[in-house]
Design a protein around this motif. Sequence first.
Motif, mmCIF file in Angstrom:
data_model
loop_
_atom_site.group_PDB
_atom_site.id
_atom_site.type_symbol
_atom_site.label_atom_id
_atom_site.label_comp_id
_atom_site.label_asym_id
_atom_site.label_seq_id
_atom_site.Cartn_x
_atom_site.Cartn_y
_atom_site.Cartn_z
ATOM 1 N N SER A 1 1.194 -1.539 -0.343
ATOM 2 C CA SER A 1 0.352 -0.195 0.010
ATOM 3 C C SER A 1 0.463 1.181 0.062
ATOM 4 O O SER A 1 0.578 2.010 -0.126
ATOM 5 C CB SER A 1 -0.929 -0.124 1.504
ATOM 6 O OG SER A 1 -0.508 0.084 2.525
ATOM 7 N N TYR A 2 2.287 1.264 0.209
ATOM 8 C CA TYR A 2 3.004 2.365 -0.024
ATOM 9 C C TYR A 2 2.547 3.202 -0.836
ATOM 10 O O TYR A 2 2.531 4.591 -0.743
ATOM 11 C CB TYR A 2 4.226 2.346 -0.094
ATOM 12 C CG TYR A 2 5.654 3.129 -0.645
ATOM 13 C CD1 TYR A 2 5.514 3.754 0.898
ATOM 14 C CD2 TYR A 2 5.753 3.992 -1.036
ATOM 15 C CE1 TYR A 2 6.357 4.548 1.212
ATOM 16 C CE2 TYR A 2 6.414 4.482 -0.741
ATOM 17 C CZ TYR A 2 7.318 5.474 -0.376
ATOM 18 O OH TYR A 2 7.626 6.092 -0.174
ATOM 19 N N PRO A 3 2.176 2.967 -1.937
ATOM 20 C CA PRO A 3 2.609 4.204 -3.315
ATOM 21 C C PRO A 3 0.968 4.921 -3.473
ATOM 22 O O PRO A 3 1.255 6.023 -3.001
ATOM 23 C CB PRO A 3 2.143 3.264 -4.842
ATOM 24 C CG PRO A 3 2.716 2.015 -4.504
ATOM 25 C CD PRO A 3 2.649 1.522 -2.734
ATOM 26 N N ASP A 4 -0.164 3.886 -2.899
ATOM 27 C CA ASP A 4 -1.224 4.832 -1.981
ATOM 28 C C ASP A 4 -0.900 5.444 -1.264
ATOM 29 O O ASP A 4 -1.246 6.458 -1.290
ATOM 30 C CB ASP A 4 -1.890 3.361 -1.355
ATOM 31 C CG ASP A 4 -2.399 2.871 -2.888
ATOM 32 O OD1 ASP A 4 -2.642 2.983 -4.467
ATOM 33 O OD2 ASP A 4 -3.049 1.873 -2.531
ATOM 34 N N MET A 5 0.177 5.069 0.136
ATOM 35 C CA MET A 5 0.149 6.067 1.131
ATOM 36 C C MET A 5 0.720 7.475 0.737
ATOM 37 O O MET A 5 0.794 8.763 0.941
ATOM 38 C CB MET A 5 1.055 5.540 2.238
ATOM 39 C CG MET A 5 0.162 4.520 3.237
ATOM 40 S SD MET A 5 1.635 3.184 3.914
ATOM 41 C CE MET A 5 1.689 3.719 5.236
ATOM 42 N N LEU A 6 1.394 7.257 -0.786
ATOM 43 C CA LEU A 6 2.810 7.848 -0.652
ATOM 44 C C LEU A 6 1.547 9.450 -1.025
ATOM 45 O O LEU A 6 2.017 10.933 -1.160
ATOM 46 C CB LEU A 6 3.280 7.774 -1.518
ATOM 47 C CG LEU A 6 4.376 8.755 -2.331
ATOM 48 C CD1 LEU A 6 5.298 9.604 -0.740
ATOM 49 C CD2 LEU A 6 5.811 8.094 -2.821
ATOM 50 N N LEU A 7 0.854 8.568 -2.340
ATOM 51 C CA LEU A 7 -0.112 9.639 -3.294
ATOM 52 C C LEU A 7 -0.708 10.090 -2.189
ATOM 53 O O LEU A 7 -1.168 11.888 -2.149
ATOM 54 C CB LEU A 7 -1.028 8.842 -4.033
ATOM 55 C CG LEU A 7 -1.547 9.887 -5.004
ATOM 56 C CD1 LEU A 7 -1.323 10.535 -6.084
ATOM 57 C CD2 LEU A 7 -2.523 8.739 -6.250
ATOM 58 N N GLU A 8 -1.793 9.375 -1.210
ATOM 59 C CA GLU A 8 -2.224 10.049 -0.254
ATOM 60 C C GLU A 8 -1.517 11.555 0.886
ATOM 61 O O GLU A 8 -2.058 12.256 0.464
ATOM 62 C CB GLU A 8 -2.733 9.034 0.777
ATOM 63 C CG GLU A 8 -3.584 9.721 1.634
ATOM 64 C CD GLU A 8 -5.276 9.994 1.026
ATOM 65 O OE1 GLU A 8 -5.700 11.121 1.827
ATOM 66 O OE2 GLU A 8 -5.214 9.751 -0.203
ATOM 67 N N THR A 9 -0.285 11.008 0.735
ATOM 68 C CA THR A 9 0.415 12.233 1.580
ATOM 69 C C THR A 9 0.904 13.542 0.599
ATOM 70 O O THR A 9 0.413 14.639 1.087
ATOM 71 C CB THR A 9 1.896 11.737 2.013
ATOM 72 O OG1 THR A 9 1.605 10.098 2.975
ATOM 73 C CG2 THR A 9 2.985 12.201 2.958
ATOM 74 N N MET A 10 1.335 12.713 -1.007
ATOM 75 C CA MET A 10 1.076 14.126 -1.381
ATOM 76 C C MET A 10 -0.083 14.783 -1.643
ATOM 77 O O MET A 10 0.008 16.149 -1.151
ATOM 78 C CB MET A 10 2.079 13.914 -2.803
ATOM 79 C CG MET A 10 2.721 12.868 -3.033
ATOM 80 S SD MET A 10 3.502 12.242 -4.519
ATOM 81 C CE MET A 10 3.667 13.858 -6.073
ATOM 82 N N LYS A 11 -1.198 14.093 -1.624
ATOM 83 C CA LYS A 11 -2.324 15.111 -2.387
ATOM 84 C C LYS A 11 -2.452 15.548 -0.746
ATOM 85 O O LYS A 11 -3.935 17.228 -0.782
ATOM 86 C CB LYS A 11 -3.544 14.333 -2.069
ATOM 87 C CG LYS A 11 -3.724 13.619 -3.918
ATOM 88 C CD LYS A 11 -4.578 12.730 -4.159
ATOM 89 C CE LYS A 11 -4.279 12.565 -5.372
ATOM 90 N NZ LYS A 11 -5.527 11.444 -5.461
ATOM 91 N N SER A 12 -1.938 15.637 0.434
ATOM 92 C CA SER A 12 -2.328 16.155 1.604
ATOM 93 C C SER A 12 -1.944 17.283 1.688
ATOM 94 O O SER A 12 -2.418 18.072 2.726
ATOM 95 C CB SER A 12 -2.415 14.948 2.700
ATOM 96 O OG SER A 12 -1.246 15.519 3.572
ATOM 97 N N VAL A 13 -0.857 17.160 1.707
ATOM 98 C CA VAL A 13 0.290 18.985 0.881
ATOM 99 C C VAL A 13 -0.107 19.903 0.134
ATOM 100 O O VAL A 13 0.188 21.199 -0.350
ATOM 101 C CB VAL A 13 1.310 18.256 1.431
ATOM 102 C CG1 VAL A 13 1.642 17.443 2.651
ATOM 103 C CG2 VAL A 13 1.994 17.360 -0.023
ATOM 104 N N ALA A 14 -1.024 19.407 -0.900
ATOM 105 C CA ALA A 14 -1.385 20.545 -1.860
ATOM 106 C C ALA A 14 -1.352 21.448 -1.665
ATOM 107 O O ALA A 14 -2.564 21.790 -0.416
ATOM 108 C CB ALA A 14 -2.642 20.170 -2.888
ATOM 109 N N PRO A 15 -1.147 22.867 -2.342
ATOM 110 C CA PRO A 15 -1.780 23.984 -1.729
ATOM 111 C C PRO A 15 -2.916 24.328 -1.162
ATOM 112 O O PRO A 15 -4.012 23.818 -2.536
ATOM 113 C CB PRO A 15 -0.696 24.700 -3.300
ATOM 114 C CG PRO A 15 -0.234 24.021 -3.663
ATOM 115 C CD PRO A 15 -0.430 22.814 -3.850
ATOM 116 N N ARG A 16 -3.695 24.654 -1.017
ATOM 117 C CA ARG A 16 -5.188 25.127 -0.425
ATOM 118 C C ARG A 16 -5.853 26.168 -1.938
ATOM 119 O O ARG A 16 -4.539 26.970 -2.571
ATOM 120 C CB ARG A 16 -5.348 26.437 0.570
ATOM 121 C CG ARG A 16 -5.282 25.404 1.874
ATOM 122 C CD ARG A 16 -5.138 26.258 3.190
ATOM 123 N NE ARG A 16 -5.476 25.473 3.624
ATOM 124 C CZ ARG A 16 -4.312 25.616 4.602
ATOM 125 N NH1 ARG A 16 -2.796 26.119 4.131
ATOM 126 N NH2 ARG A 16 -3.866 24.749 5.880
#
Lengths: 311, 266, 506
Positions: free
Chosen positions: C197-212
């Motif tokens: 699930s690492y790629p999913d976790m990483l993508l989730e992390t990336m999306k979570s820090v997207a600029p408002r």
Amino acid sequence: MLSRTAASLYWLGRYVERADFVARLVEATLRLDVLSTRPAGEDAWRSALAVTETEPAFTAAGGELTREEVARFLLADAGHRGSILRCVGMARDNARAVRTALSREAWQAINGAWLLFDQRVARLDPGTTLALVDSVKAETRGFEGAVHRMLRNQTTLFIRLGQAVERTDNTARLLDVKYHLLLPAGESVGGTVDRDQWTTILQTVSAVTAYRWLYSDGLAPANVIDLLLSRGELPRSVAAATEETVTALTGLARSSGTQGEADRMARTRQARIARTRTGDVIAAGLHQHLQAVIAENAHLHVAIGRQFKFA
Amino acid sequence: MRLSIEHRTSYRFTAPQARIVQLLRMTPRNSHDQTVAEWHIAVDCDARLREHRDGFGNRTTMLYAEGPLDGIEIAVSGEVVTSTSRGVLHGTFEPLPPALYLRATPTTVADAAIEDFARAAVGDAAPIGALHALNRALHERFAVAVERPDPSLAAADAFARATATPRDLAQLFVAAARALAVPARYVTGYCDLQDGRSATPHGWAEAWVDDLGWVGFDPTLGESPEEHHVRVAVALDATGSSPVAGSRLGEGRECLEVEVQVSAQE
Amino acid sequence: MGIAAFDEIMGAADRDGARPELADLCRWLDETPSDELRRRQRSAEVTFRQLGITFAVYGESEASERIIPFDIVPRVFLADEWARLSEGLVQRVEAINAFLVDIYGERRILKEGVLPADLILGNPQFRPEIAGIRPPHDVWAHICGIDLVRTGPDQFYVLEDNARTPSGVSYMLENREAMVRLCPELFAKFRVAAVDSYPDMLLETMKSVAPRGSGQHPNCVLLTPGHYNSAYYEHSFLADSMGIELVEAADLVVDDDLVYMRTIAGRVKVDVIYRRVDDDFLDPLVFRPESLLGVPGLIAAYAAGNVAIINAPGNGIADDKAIYSYMPEIVRFYSGGEAKLPIVETWRCREPAALRYVLDHLDELVVKLVDGSGGYGMLVGPTASTAEIERFRAALVAEPHRYIAQPTLALSTVPTLVEQGVAPRHVDFRPFVLSGARGVQVVPGGLTRVALREGSLVVNSSQGGGTKDSFVLMPGAPAMSQTMGTQASVGMTQTLGGMSQTLGGA
């Protein structure tokens, strides 16, 4: 899709097709030279160089016109841009650059072809040459199959577009050179037939069987020309390659919502091929016709680059 | 004093460029010693400009232009009111601690020759006196060169020459001061004491003195900057504070022309 | 020199028999013939080569792309060991992040005298150019790889932090893939936490820090230096598994402080960039004016808050060698408690008491230059000649601030398949820790590197190191009854992967 990705996929298609074509050319020439009852010798190999437009490069590299040297030059010469080794290397470079867009299977076929050359190809006797050529063909077939099993999306369309453009060029060149070579001075078309040479052409485009299916009246040059130019049933004919070009461009237009210069050029050519009768072409000058096809194809290539912002 | 400034930077390209992105450090800030009365950046093509502030506290402008472009010209004009402060800065915005300005950059490394020169120049004078002594010593050692500076010339190589541009003198001061463990930095700006027109903005140095703060030193003049200087940008070296950092997408070479005119208004 | 090392499966050197929790693994090793292990290992390596999981060896022709040797014997972490380790990792990464927020912002840690100011301000890894920029959601160290070594059941030490662009995660995933295929019986014996699930976790992390303001579906990309880079396989593998574009600098343009990628249909805005290029090659306008690489204007877009860059530029100051010895103080300063994961005991020779100790114990210690790299300027006391020791003594007295000293550690070993059969080899470990807007999480696995040469402590792939799969056991009882797993052949017949099936019973 990234413009760079699209460019790499298109070039991947072109290089795979080119590698495959050169492999077939070497195989057919080798058969002609070794296996036929009358060894064709130098002439056959010179014509193989002429088809790939590499005779000056070969001479410049100081090669002797022997089976071993020409075969090695076309197959495994790292210093020659058109060798299969280099084509496969360029295909792999492009494949690597778009690794994420390809299926594992497609990548493995390209990588597999590249690994064939991993151990330096030292001496090429006919046996090893044929084996190597067979392996290259097997990998490119594997690649083609893998592409067909991939999603029918922009990725595969760009690869197919590259293959179709390359194929048009290769077939036109093959026909142009062989036709000239085969036509002794003063002979008219349809005269003396060098059976073996014409068979070589058919072998190069995998059309020996197809020819027998389509033409009942034996091996006649006009029929071979007809088959390679305008029979859509033969995948490597100019007509089929043009149709494939149009199909790929139409698919891309549908998915990206843009149409342009490349679409118009390809459709115009397709319509013209449909109108053209092979007999008229031969009468008006096959060479001029083929040169026009090659030049037009080069323009199409530039238009494709502009349309999809490859630069 | 009221200083009027015209600064024109023009790039010509031998082949058209598809895109140009530039970072401009061309806007002075207000401080107790200088008030920007009027300031304007004009570009001769369609371009988008965005205001920023960099890590050193400089005001910067991002310039984005779409090609095809054969050239681009940036014309800066403005008026700044200055007051005298004997070189000591007041009320500047300082986001970074002085100790940061002890680090050397590739063009401001002090070799043994520079270090010896610095030690000989300052003797055992007190900090502020030592820096003035260093400033005068540099001024006296070199004849001022008027040609456009070489943007890659390092301090150690400049030191071996007989003449030096204001840029090289300022970098030498910075390198020498740091060799004496004094934080120092490069300043890009304008000065009306150069002959009317010049082919480049002016450069001088600032050093940190514990009880005074940042103090300016202009080795080209052998004095501290006064009301004749307008500060625009500071950084660790000349490259870091240069008015334009640019990139272009396209073939060909570029030809750069710069013209600066500073005049005092009565 | 013979250091009595702790073996992670067989237990302490002076004890007989395996650690009780891992007796099954030990039995598996005993019962599976070496030849069979070797056959499976070769099969894994053939797959890696076919997939192109290679790294380029510089200075050789392209044909000499190498694969990193893979070892078939897994390394195993027990559930409670892992739980404790994770707590320490989370604490450490939270502290690294807080440190970066502070050091590029208020610099409280310098103002309060916890760290010497010159250590930071004079360090080239501290980037004044980006001081004052606040990354979206204040996350700096999105992906950390923390290198650990172990000396006993619960003795873990941090050897190094990697807070820039840590690599190796593709090996974690591919090694697991190979193990599941080649040794399925092990997964029947042990309940191993999944890493896929690492790629999913990483993508989730990336999306979570997207600029408002990036909207519901922020556009994420992976920025690679290109396909000639030695870690390109990993870049493409990750982009592929996350379903995001793999871009090169030339694919990106910045206009009006917004980042776009160039596509066949025109420009498309980019919100989050997972970059696998160094700071120096991010933006030539800011970092390396002479460089033609990079994306001009990227830092301006970042400063304007229009794009998230993962990991944040400037992170090098957090994993610098010179900072390492201060990590316990840094963790204490930001977390308010003691560091749960210790560092290797380190004497800073700039401190007089430490210098005295080091000078008295030079024959037992490893002495390193803080600004040196790759073994230059290093003294290994126990193996050094008297002359070498005396040379270092003089250097230490002359410039004590440039040196640190550490004890020589007895790194743990794990049984490893070598020519003579299965034998203990030293290992280290790199777990991966993800930090997003919603907190920090540790991936249950990681990259185990093993020094394949007997007695060697060097695990680098360039110097004969290999990798192993790292099992993290889930809490609770083993998955299956133990009897079923004891016969290797039972496990083998269940295998579906072509070759294992046909050859397994032999």
